[in-house]
Design an enzyme around this catalytic site. Structure first.
Site, mmCIF file in Angstrom:
data_model
loop_
_atom_site.group_PDB
_atom_site.id
_atom_site.type_symbol
_atom_site.label_atom_id
_atom_site.label_comp_id
_atom_site.label_asym_id
_atom_site.label_seq_id
_atom_site.Cartn_x
_atom_site.Cartn_y
_atom_site.Cartn_z
ATOM 1 N N ASN A 60 -6.528 -2.503 2.413
ATOM 2 C CA ASN A 60 -6.499 -3.943 2.639
ATOM 3 C C ASN A 60 -7.925 -4.460 2.776
ATOM 4 O OD1 ASN A 60 -3.715 -4.290 2.646
ATOM 5 N ND2 ASN A 60 -3.530 -4.131 4.860
ATOM 6 N N ARG A 114 0.833 -1.212 0.000
ATOM 7 C CA ARG A 114 0.000 0.000 0.000
ATOM 8 C C ARG A 114 0.862 1.255 0.000
ATOM 9 N NH1 ARG A 114 -3.398 -0.082 4.854
ATOM 10 N NH2 ARG A 114 -1.639 -1.249 5.636
#
Length: 94
Positions: free
Chosen positions: A38, A20
């Site tokens: 997520n 990320r």
């Protein structure tokens, strides 16, 4: 050029490895707005808004092997959906 919205569901070993953060760096480099989140099933959902050519470049980077842009993790598959921009500001990781 009109802005578009890319929603990409990234499958593979992409949680707990800095994926990320890498995604946020790429989005900022491309001047895209959105998020990297997520999901409970192990995927990462990437939402990117901006010019279509920049969103297409983001999708390409998500699909590449890690060495090209020093990506972390391992991507097996990316499922992309395209839509109209909703006017998101900034890029965050969740």
């Amino acid at each position: 050029m009109e802005n578009v919205r890319l929603t990409a569901f990234v499958h593979g070993h992409v949680q707990g490895v800095g994926f990320r953060w890498w995604t946020m760096k790429q989005a900022r480099e491309l001047k895209l707005q959105g998020s990297a989140t997520n999901l409970n099933d192990g995927r990462v959902c990437v939402v990117a808004e901006g010019p279509q050519d920049k969103c297409e470049e983001m999708l390409k980077r998500l699909q590449e092997q890690p060495s090209r842009h020093q990506r972390v993790g391992n991507v097996d598959t990316v499922i992309a959906q395209w839509g109209e921009s909703r006017g998101i500001e900034g890029f965050v990781k969740r």
